[in-house]
Write a protein that holds these residues in place. Sequence first.
Motif, mmCIF file in Angstrom:
data_model
loop_
_atom_site.group_PDB
_atom_site.id
_atom_site.type_symbol
_atom_site.label_atom_id
_atom_site.label_comp_id
_atom_site.label_asym_id
_atom_site.label_seq_id
_atom_site.Cartn_x
_atom_site.Cartn_y
_atom_site.Cartn_z
ATOM 1 N N THR A 273 23.824 29.220 43.313
ATOM 2 C CA THR A 273 23.391 27.813 42.566
ATOM 3 C C THR A 273 22.036 27.979 42.987
ATOM 4 N N ARG A 275 20.081 26.090 43.838
ATOM 5 C CA ARG A 275 19.387 25.229 44.841
ATOM 6 C C ARG A 275 19.659 25.930 46.483
ATOM 7 N N ASP A 319 33.594 23.531 51.206
ATOM 8 C CA ASP A 319 33.001 22.670 50.669
ATOM 9 C C ASP A 319 30.713 22.825 51.170
ATOM 10 N N ASN A 321 28.364 22.318 48.752
ATOM 11 C CA ASN A 321 27.493 21.410 48.076
ATOM 12 C C ASN A 321 27.426 19.887 49.593
ATOM 13 N N CYS A 324 25.475 21.062 51.846
ATOM 14 C CA CYS A 324 23.853 21.088 51.375
ATOM 15 C C CYS A 324 23.175 19.427 51.494
ATOM 16 N N ASP A 325 24.804 18.097 51.028
ATOM 17 C CA ASP A 325 24.126 17.140 49.930
ATOM 18 C C ASP A 325 23.787 16.102 51.564
#
Length: 458
Positions: A273, A275, A319, A321, A324-325
């Motif tokens: 994506t 991001r 994961d 994402n 990243c978070d």
Amino acid sequence: MKRSHFSKSIRILKATCFFTLIIYLTGCNAKADKQPQKTPKSKVTVEDVDRGIRAHINKEVAVSNGYFRYEGDTATFDLKLVRVHTEYLSVLGPNEFFACVDLATSEGDVYDVDFFLKGTADSMIVTQTNLHKLNGKPYYTWKQAKDKTWSTVPVKSASNELLGVIEGQDRFSFTYKVTLPELTNNAKLWLPLAQNDRFQQIESKQINAPVGYKIIKEVDFGNEILFMELTPAHSGSIVSVSYEVIREEKYPYREDHLNLDQYLTSTPLIPLTDRFSTIANEVITERNANTPLTEARALYDYIIDNMRYAKQGTYGTGDANYACDSKSGNCTEFHSFFIALARSVGIPARFAVGASIPSERNEGGVNGYHCWAEFYADGKWWPVDISEANKYTPLATYYFGHHPANRIELSQGRNLQFSPGPASGPVPFLAYPILEVNEEPVNVKTTFSFERKSDSSN
């Protein structure tokens, strides 16, 4: 498998460098002391030093068939730029500068090279070049004299085994043991089977099971999976797979019949994506990376600098994402994040999982699975282990281009699909067994153990 290392042909450099200004140099950590210095009339910045050393390397590469050529006492080295240590660039005084650079051989050995330069902001020449480290192991360190000058001192580096690394070759037995729980109904079990490859030789494999089984071949990544159907009568039974393994230290390697597009695709837990492409491009630009090798190193360093190894929250799913978070996780988050960043800028990258075999003892239990990654650059796959590099900073250079001999690989790839497969659908990655009762997942006790062979050579 034997591999000659350039380190065997290098004599420890004994050049001595003296500076008239007070500086602090420790290994590659060449930082100017905080005491005031005289500023030249035309002030040179570390950004100028960065441009100067890159210009020198690019000039040498242009006349040496794409490589930076270093003439040693007993051998010539053809090297590729991995990164400039921008954090250690120094202005030593009027028209005197220091730069530290990582350069890699085609076999993946990474040399930390110290450069001393003279000149102006617009025109610098290299006056001295020293090979400082090989895969993070120093040939020399710096010592300050009473008169505040500095000189190089040869050192004997500590064995990497103290930090979990066995180089060369390792030989061991490895047992993967599953204890089935109380089964209330018919059940199905899947678990990965280790295979031979150029770095891993399975001398023998013994499967013990309470029921007949079959071996499934997963097509996309070539994994083999042990599958069996169980009944309540098998409650409490043991399923085990025992291996005799010869494992070689892994370094960058070529591979036939490549399908690189396979390693540039998006998967549910490694989505490509905006991001990830935004982060990757910002990191690459900020670190002046302009080749797949330097770009991959920039992303590797970014993750080391910004993530924290922590088994908390929703960790262990791989994961990207979440990684990243949260900026935290275990090896699955570290390498999923790296793969997402690399693929988002066109660098093929892939995932594998197995177990690390302890280096500090010769038998006993193994603390669960471990995973790692590889990326493709300069016509080769480059092994990386970012979570280990994050935990053991002194080995960050080693783990960019190497996997140690003391590990076993069980499976490759993400989003695995095979038939018959679990009712839950594609498998994110396969390390621990999957047990389903009435098509519902059930936890199953799994232990790993090993015994190192006495004739192991390091």
